[in-house]
Write a protein that holds these residues in place. Structure first.
Motif, PDB file in Angstrom:
ATOM      1  N   LYS A 132      -5.782  11.336  -3.410  1.00 10.91           N
ATOM      2  CA  LYS A 132      -7.118  11.938  -3.465  1.00 10.91           C
ATOM      3  C   LYS A 132      -8.072  11.178  -2.551  1.00 10.91           C
ATOM      4  O   LYS A 132      -8.909  11.756  -1.859  1.00 10.91           O
ATOM      5  CB  LYS A 132      -7.622  11.919  -4.916  1.00 10.91           C
ATOM      6  CG  LYS A 132      -9.038  12.428  -5.131  1.00 10.91           C
ATOM      7  CD  LYS A 132      -9.174  13.937  -5.044  1.00 10.91           C
ATOM      8  CE  LYS A 132      -8.805  14.605  -6.345  1.00 10.91           C
ATOM      9  NZ  LYS A 132      -9.666  14.263  -7.470  1.00 10.91           N
ATOM     10  N   HIS A 133      -7.929   9.851  -2.544  1.00 11.09           N
ATOM     11  CA  HIS A 133      -8.778   9.000  -1.701  1.00 11.09           C
ATOM     12  C   HIS A 133      -8.603   9.394  -0.228  1.00 11.09           C
ATOM     13  O   HIS A 133      -9.583   9.548   0.511  1.00 11.09           O
ATOM     14  CB  HIS A 133      -8.360   7.539  -1.928  1.00 11.09           C
ATOM     15  CG  HIS A 133      -9.331   6.522  -1.424  1.00 11.09           C
ATOM     16  ND1 HIS A 133      -9.173   5.889  -0.224  1.00 11.09           N
ATOM     17  CD2 HIS A 133     -10.472   6.024  -1.958  1.00 11.09           C
ATOM     18  CE1 HIS A 133     -10.164   5.027  -0.032  1.00 11.09           C
ATOM     19  NE2 HIS A 133     -10.976   5.095  -1.078  1.00 11.09           N
ATOM     20  N   ILE A 134      -7.352   9.632   0.166  1.00 12.27           N
ATOM     21  CA  ILE A 134      -7.083  10.030   1.559  1.00 12.27           C
ATOM     22  C   ILE A 134      -7.605  11.446   1.805  1.00 12.27           C
ATOM     23  O   ILE A 134      -8.268  11.714   2.819  1.00 12.27           O
ATOM     24  CB  ILE A 134      -5.575   9.929   1.862  1.00 12.27           C
ATOM     25  CG1 ILE A 134      -5.168   8.448   1.901  1.00 12.27           C
ATOM     26  CG2 ILE A 134      -5.249  10.626   3.198  1.00 12.27           C
ATOM     27  CD1 ILE A 134      -3.755   8.185   2.328  1.00 12.27           C
ATOM     28  N   ALA A 192     -16.411   9.442  -3.013  1.00 13.39           N
ATOM     29  CA  ALA A 192     -16.812   9.477  -4.430  1.00 13.39           C
ATOM     30  C   ALA A 192     -15.905  10.498  -5.110  1.00 13.39           C
ATOM     31  O   ALA A 192     -16.198  11.694  -5.135  1.00 13.39           O
ATOM     32  CB  ALA A 192     -18.274   9.862  -4.541  1.00 13.39           C
ATOM     33  N   VAL A 193     -14.782  10.026  -5.616  1.00 13.27           N
ATOM     34  CA  VAL A 193     -13.809  10.942  -6.230  1.00 13.27           C
ATOM     35  C   VAL A 193     -13.214  10.305  -7.481  1.00 13.27           C
ATOM     36  O   VAL A 193     -13.182   9.084  -7.611  1.00 13.27           O
ATOM     37  CB  VAL A 193     -12.625  11.260  -5.266  1.00 13.27           C
ATOM     38  CG1 VAL A 193     -13.036  12.262  -4.213  1.00 13.27           C
ATOM     39  CG2 VAL A 193     -12.060   9.994  -4.620  1.00 13.27           C
ATOM     40  N   GLY A 197     -10.679   8.741   2.859  1.00 14.86           N
ATOM     41  CA  GLY A 197     -10.394   7.298   2.855  1.00 14.86           C
ATOM     42  C   GLY A 197      -9.012   6.997   3.426  1.00 14.86           C
ATOM     43  O   GLY A 197      -8.314   7.880   3.916  1.00 14.86           O
ATOM     44  N   GLU A 198      -8.641   5.720   3.349  1.00 17.89           N
ATOM     45  CA  GLU A 198      -7.299   5.315   3.818  1.00 17.89           C
ATOM     46  C   GLU A 198      -6.313   5.206   2.642  1.00 17.89           C
ATOM     47  O   GLU A 198      -5.194   4.749   2.814  1.00 17.89           O
ATOM     48  CB  GLU A 198      -7.380   3.984   4.588  1.00 17.89           C
ATOM     49  CG  GLU A 198      -8.041   4.135   5.943  1.00 17.89           C
ATOM     50  CD  GLU A 198      -7.896   2.922   6.862  1.00 17.89           C
ATOM     51  OE1 GLU A 198      -7.096   2.014   6.579  1.00 17.89           O
ATOM     52  OE2 GLU A 198      -8.612   2.886   7.877  1.00 17.89           O
ATOM     53  N   GLY A 199      -6.763   5.555   1.430  1.00 18.11           N
ATOM     54  CA  GLY A 199      -5.867   5.474   0.271  1.00 18.11           C
ATOM     55  C   GLY A 199      -5.858   4.099  -0.366  1.00 18.11           C
ATOM     56  O   GLY A 199      -5.167   3.846  -1.337  1.00 18.11           O
ATOM     57  N   ALA A 200      -6.631   3.180   0.185  1.00 14.90           N
ATOM     58  CA  ALA A 200      -6.704   1.800  -0.299  1.00 14.90           C
ATOM     59  C   ALA A 200      -7.911   1.143   0.373  1.00 14.90           C
ATOM     60  O   ALA A 200      -8.419   1.698   1.357  1.00 14.90           O
ATOM     61  CB  ALA A 200      -5.409   1.059   0.077  1.00 14.90           C
ATOM     62  N   PRO A 201      -8.342  -0.033  -0.065  1.00 14.37           N
ATOM     63  CA  PRO A 201      -8.056  -0.569  -1.386  1.00 14.37           C
ATOM     64  C   PRO A 201      -8.812   0.237  -2.446  1.00 14.37           C
ATOM     65  O   PRO A 201      -9.976   0.578  -2.237  1.00 14.37           O
ATOM     66  CB  PRO A 201      -8.607  -1.991  -1.331  1.00 14.37           C
ATOM     67  CG  PRO A 201      -8.966  -2.269   0.104  1.00 14.37           C
ATOM     68  CD  PRO A 201      -9.185  -0.936   0.743  1.00 14.37           C
ATOM     69  N   ASN A 245      -4.707   9.716   8.106  1.00 14.99           N
ATOM     70  CA  ASN A 245      -4.223   8.614   7.271  1.00 14.99           C
ATOM     71  C   ASN A 245      -3.160   9.127   6.296  1.00 14.99           C
ATOM     72  O   ASN A 245      -3.255  10.265   5.816  1.00 14.99           O
ATOM     73  CB  ASN A 245      -5.377   8.050   6.429  1.00 14.99           C
ATOM     74  CG  ASN A 245      -6.447   7.431   7.294  1.00 14.99           C
ATOM     75  OD1 ASN A 245      -6.136   6.734   8.259  1.00 14.99           O
ATOM     76  ND2 ASN A 245      -7.710   7.669   6.960  1.00 14.99           N
ATOM     77  N   ALA A 246      -2.186   8.301   5.977  1.00 19.23           N
ATOM     78  CA  ALA A 246      -1.155   8.708   5.019  1.00 19.23           C
ATOM     79  C   ALA A 246      -0.617   7.490   4.284  1.00 19.23           C
ATOM     80  O   ALA A 246      -0.665   6.360   4.803  1.00 19.23           O
ATOM     81  CB  ALA A 246      -0.013   9.417   5.744  1.00 19.23           C
ATOM     82  N   THR A 247      -0.123   7.732   3.078  1.00 23.10           N
ATOM     83  CA  THR A 247       0.481   6.646   2.297  1.00 23.10           C
ATOM     84  C   THR A 247       1.459   7.283   1.325  1.00 23.10           C
ATOM     85  O   THR A 247       1.292   8.455   0.947  1.00 23.10           O
ATOM     86  CB  THR A 247      -0.613   5.840   1.560  1.00 23.10           C
ATOM     87  OG1 THR A 247      -0.048   4.626   1.042  1.00 23.10           O
ATOM     88  CG2 THR A 247      -1.245   6.603   0.405  1.00 23.10           C
ATOM     89  N   LEU A 248       2.493   6.553   0.929  1.00 17.59           N
ATOM     90  CA  LEU A 248       3.475   7.140   0.016  1.00 17.59           C
ATOM     91  C   LEU A 248       3.865   6.150  -1.079  1.00 17.59           C
ATOM     92  O   LEU A 248       4.389   5.075  -0.801  1.00 17.59           O
ATOM     93  CB  LEU A 248       4.719   7.576   0.802  1.00 17.59           C
ATOM     94  CG  LEU A 248       5.809   8.298   0.006  1.00 17.59           C
ATOM     95  CD1 LEU A 248       5.282   9.566  -0.664  1.00 17.59           C
ATOM     96  CD2 LEU A 248       6.991   8.655   0.912  1.00 17.59           C
ATOM     97  N   GLN A 249       3.568   6.567  -2.335  1.00 15.16           N
ATOM     98  CA  GLN A 249       3.984   5.785  -3.496  1.00 15.16           C
ATOM     99  C   GLN A 249       5.020   6.606  -4.257  1.00 15.16           C
ATOM    100  O   GLN A 249       4.813   7.815  -4.449  1.00 15.16           O
ATOM    101  CB  GLN A 249       2.794   5.504  -4.438  1.00 15.16           C
ATOM    102  CG  GLN A 249       1.828   4.440  -3.923  1.00 15.16           C
ATOM    103  CD  GLN A 249       1.034   4.891  -2.706  1.00 15.16           C
ATOM    104  OE1 GLN A 249       0.528   6.008  -2.686  1.00 15.16           O
ATOM    105  NE2 GLN A 249       0.924   4.065  -1.685  1.00 15.16           N
TER     106      GLN A 249
END
Ligand code: ATP
Ligand code: AH0
Length: 397
Positions: free
Chosen positions: A162-164, A387-388, A168-172, A136-140
């Motif tokens: 951190k979620h990823i 849990a982060v 996680g998927e970085g969301a929601p 999974n990846a995301t960019l803000q």
């Protein structure tokens, strides 16, 4: 013994303050403007006391929107533009914060921290990019150091990585705040946010956090907005004027609903990388509905949002006494809201204002809350989410 870095000393003092003033920033996928929420926090975790002191959305002008749209959700983009925008958005958001503080008569030194979401430019969960070697990846973008240096305020940013990193998927990320601010013993609740993308958090009546579910559902306003921009030269369908004048094309609607995303395992996330006008054009091709007029198209896309949200709730939460609290710009779209009321006759549908949470400010508040947790919280296990504690710290000097 070497002396402790002054920034770290101040950080310890700030983290231990009884009450903290924090600014939450949200710039969502709708690209309508920067939401700035000034919040007061006492405590943390399930004992968080919270008050929204001020809130403003500062609209983006067309020039800025066009700049971001050049790289936003694009498979191919100019890397120089991405680098320039990363710094520019950080500085620009800092400028908007200083304007807001000035308007509210508050000095930057009175604010303990800024929690900045940044601007998502690409969201790529694995179920969407499907590249076996990549996760999974995301960019803000909108760099936190620029915000800290320009405002002089400790800035916490880039929450999604951190979620990823933790699976996680970085969301929601809404779930952490939704659980802390929105749960009520004895009430089956859903907090539904209709932004560019629609997502929800289910909060069970027994308060069992292992049963909490927070997931994206599908398009919120993103397709309606895209069609309004493309065919009506309008940023969105104000008060559903266009949708209400149109007729839903049922064949196209059925085809829009046929995408593997809707059958993905939960929780799942998405964005305009998938739900865009190309997606609509493909469905129009399969359903041979290329000739429908653009007013009917906006009506069909509005019904698509209403249908995906109501189908999801009916399938997963057919629970007696369910209360749904809506937030996000979609709560102002009468067509979508009427659709939900008709399609979900057994649920009580209200606004998050009934929970004491301004529906327009909710996401900015949630990021402020994540900032407060980053400073003085503990990781909380909710459902099967990581849990982060999230966010990266940037100091002013
Ligand atoms: N009066 C209105 N009538 C219809 N739609 C409206 C109205 N006001 C706002 N909206 C919708 O709300 C959108 C803005 O919503 P919001 O600010 O929640 O999005 P966002 O924060 O960018 O989204 P996301 O949660 O996906 O990041 C507008 O683009 C528009 O589609
Ligand atoms: C990657 C990204 O920016 N996702 C947003 C977007 O907008 C709505 C939905 O898609 C949600 O998953 C998320 O934002 C909210 C604030 C969240 O993380 O809870």
């Amino acid at each position: 013994m070497p002396a402790l870095n002054k920034n770290l000393q101040k950080l310890f003092t700030t983290a231990q303050k009884e009450t903290k003033l924090g600014i939450g920033l949200m710039s969502g996928t709708s690209l309508d403007g920067l939401d700035i929420a000034l919040c007061k926090f006492k405590g943390n975790g399930t004992d968080t006391g919270f008050e929204l002191l001020q809130f403003i959305t500062i609209p983006y002008d067309n020039r800025f929107k066009k700049e971001v749209q050049q790289v936003f959700a694009q498979r191919q983009a100019d890397l120089e533009k991405v680098a320039l925008l990363n710094a520019y958005i950080g500085s620009f958001h800092a400028e908007l914060i200083l304007q807001a503080l000035d308007k509210w008569n508050i000095k930057p030194a009175e604010v303990d921290f800024i929690a900045s979401h940044g601007q998502t430019i690409y969201h790529a969960p694995k179920h969407q990019h499907k590249q076996p070697d990549y996760d999974n990846a995301t960019l803000q973008i909108g760099d936190g150091d620029h915000i800290a240096v320009k405002t002089g305020i400790l800035t916490i940013s880039d929450f999604r990585q951190k979620h990823i990193a933790a699976g996680g998927e970085g969301a929601p990320l809404a779930l952490y705040g939704d659980v802390l601010l929105g749960s009520k013993a004895g009430e089956e609740r859903i907090l539904l946010n209709i932004g560019g993308i629609a997502n929800l958090t289910y909060l069970p009546a027994d308060g069992d956090t292992s049963k909490v579910l927070c997931t994206d559902i599908g398009p919120g306003n993103t397709l309606i907005d895209a069609a309004c921009r493309q065919y009506f030269n309008k940023p969105y369908d104000e008060d559903s004027a266009i949708a209400n004048a149109g007729k839903v094309d049922e064949t196209l609607l059925e085809d829009l609903l046929h995408h593997p995303f809707f059958n993905e395992t939960l929780p799942k996330t998405t964005g305009p990388e998938l739900f865009n006008l190309e997606y609509v054009a493909n469905a129009q091709q399969t359903s041979r509905s290329f000739n429908i007029n653009k007013t009917d198209l906006v009506a069909t896309l509005s019904a698509f949002t209403g249908r995906t949200i109501s189908n999801f709730i009916k399938t997963h939460f057919n629970i007696p006494g369910l209360k749904i609290f809506v937030s996000g710009g979609g709560a102002r779209n009468p067509y979508v809201m009427n659709y939900l009321t008709t399609a979900l006759p057994n649920a009580e549908i209200a606004n998050t204002r009934d929970l004491g949470i301004d529906p327009d400010a909710k996401e900015a508040i949630l990021f402020a809350l994540l900032g407060n947790e980053a400073l003085c919280g503990k990781p909380i296990a909710i459902g099967n989410n990581p849990a982060v504690l999230m966010g990266k710290f940037s100091f002013a000097s």
